[in-house]
Design a protein around this motif. Structure first.
Motif, PDB file in Angstrom:
ATOM      1  N   SER A  89     -15.010  46.759   4.724  1.00 10.32           N
ATOM      2  CA  SER A  89     -15.648  47.411   5.866  1.00 10.32           C
ATOM      3  C   SER A  89     -14.653  47.474   7.015  1.00 10.32           C
ATOM      4  CB  SER A  89     -16.918  46.681   6.296  1.00 10.32           C
ATOM      5  OG  SER A  89     -16.630  45.354   6.688  1.00 10.32           O
ATOM      6  N   ARG A  90     -14.739  48.537   7.791  1.00  8.43           N
ATOM      7  CA  ARG A  90     -13.870  48.737   8.937  1.00  8.43           C
ATOM      8  C   ARG A  90     -14.669  49.400  10.048  1.00  8.43           C
ATOM      9  NH1 ARG A  90     -11.266  46.180   5.795  1.00  8.43           N
ATOM     10  NH2 ARG A  90      -9.075  46.457   5.157  1.00  8.43           N
ATOM     11  N   SER A  91     -14.280  49.120  11.286  1.00  9.74           N
ATOM     12  CA  SER A  91     -14.855  49.789  12.454  1.00  9.74           C
ATOM     13  C   SER A  91     -13.723  50.396  13.267  1.00  9.74           C
ATOM     14  CB  SER A  91     -15.653  48.813  13.319  1.00  9.74           C
ATOM     15  OG  SER A  91     -16.809  48.346  12.647  1.00  9.74           O
ATOM     16  N   PHE A  95     -17.192  54.764  14.601  1.00 10.31           N
ATOM     17  CA  PHE A  95     -17.436  54.816  13.163  1.00 10.31           C
ATOM     18  C   PHE A  95     -17.439  53.422  12.538  1.00 10.31           C
ATOM     19  CE2 PHE A  95     -15.376  58.841  14.288  1.00 10.31           C
ATOM     20  CZ  PHE A  95     -16.360  59.725  13.865  1.00 10.31           C
ATOM     21  N   ALA A  96     -18.533  53.114  11.861  1.00  9.47           N
ATOM     22  CA  ALA A  96     -18.623  51.923  11.013  1.00  9.47           C
ATOM     23  C   ALA A  96     -18.518  52.395   9.579  1.00  9.47           C
ATOM     24  CB  ALA A  96     -19.935  51.191  11.253  1.00  9.47           C
ATOM     25  N   LEU A  97     -17.480  51.953   8.889  1.00  7.98           N
ATOM     26  CA  LEU A  97     -17.172  52.439   7.550  1.00  7.98           C
ATOM     27  C   LEU A  97     -17.315  51.310   6.550  1.00  7.98           C
ATOM     28  CD1 LEU A  97     -13.874  54.356   8.451  1.00  7.98           C
ATOM     29  CD2 LEU A  97     -16.211  55.269   8.429  1.00  7.98           C
ATOM     30  N   THR A  98     -18.004  51.587   5.453  1.00 14.82           N
ATOM     31  CA  THR A  98     -18.009  50.663   4.319  1.00 14.82           C
ATOM     32  C   THR A  98     -17.512  51.427   3.098  1.00 14.82           C
ATOM     33  OG1 THR A  98     -20.332  51.150   3.815  1.00 14.82           O
ATOM     34  CG2 THR A  98     -19.876  49.236   5.229  1.00 14.82           C
ATOM     35  N   ASN A 122     -21.258  55.163   9.006  1.00 12.50           N
ATOM     36  CA  ASN A 122     -22.354  54.763   9.892  1.00 12.50           C
ATOM     37  C   ASN A 122     -23.664  54.527   9.152  1.00 12.50           C
ATOM     38  OD1 ASN A 122     -20.533  54.882  11.964  1.00 12.50           O
ATOM     39  ND2 ASN A 122     -21.370  56.697  12.942  1.00 12.50           N
TER      40      ASN A 122
END
Length: 209
Positions: A89-91, A95-98, A122
């Motif tokens: 996961s990254r932010s 944008f919140a990305l998984t 998101n």
């Protein structure tokens, strides 16, 4: 959140003026956009990324972060790639990305199977790249591949049924004729509706999520 579909695999997601570019490859027009905070590359095949496309994006957006699986980092040694894989996961910006999945679908026994990692944006928009990865969480919007050397329509239909998105739009269509696109999206519609809805986006058209 708004997603703009370009040709084939490339999509641009916009949240409050910040942009995320996904899979800018050689079947896609030059991605001449600014305010890009990140680029997601699901795998290294040239219809999903080329050094020229990536260089152009980064020259206009020097602060943008590039995410991709290990195969992307190995194939693009001149670029800094934040390596992601299934469960990462990254932010970045809004944008919140998984990330979900590890391998590209099989094209043929003679063709090596490479890394491929899909992305959830998101918690709402899922794009699997060249795979049938089921992320294991509800999918509101699915960017559904509809044409590829690795894609069989029956398997695509089963995949979309397993995901059961509320809405879907087709991507990865450049290998299809107009007649083939109509046939494949018709089968896609059968799996999405009536429980959900299918939106057909021409290159350059956008969908507000």
């Amino acid at each position: 959140m708004e997603v703009t579909k370009l040709e084939h695999a490339c999509q641009i997601v916009d949240v409050d003026g910040a942009r995320l570019v996904i899979d800018p490859g050689n079947f896609t027009r030059d991605v001449d956009v600014t305010d890009v905070v990140a680029v997601v590359l699901t795998h290294e095949h040239p219809d999903h990324v080329t050094p020229a496309q990536l260089s152009g994006i980064l020259s206009r957006n020097p602060g943008a972060v590039v995410f991709g699986p290990g195969g992307v980092a190995a194939a693009l040694p001149d670029f800094e790639v934040d390596v992601v894989t299934d469960g990462s996961s990254r932010s970045v910006g809004p944008f919140a990305l998984t990330f979900h999945g590890t391998r590209h679908n099989v094209i043929h026994s003679s063709v090596p199977v490479i890394d491929n990692t899909g992305v959830m944006v998101n918690g709402r928009l899922f794009y699997p790249g060249d795979s049938y990865t089921v992320p294991g969480v509800p999918v509101e919007i699915l960017a559904a591949p509809v044409g590829a050397p690795w894609l069989k329509v029956a398997e695509m239909m089963d995949y979309v049924a397993a995901i059961a998105p509320r809405r879907a739009y087709p991507v990865h269509e450049a290998t299809l004729s107009d007649i083939g696109y109509g046939m494949h999206t018709g089968r896609l519609r059968e799996m999405v509706e009536p429980a959900g809805s299918l939106v057909l986006l021409q290159p350059g058209e956008s969908l507000t999520i």
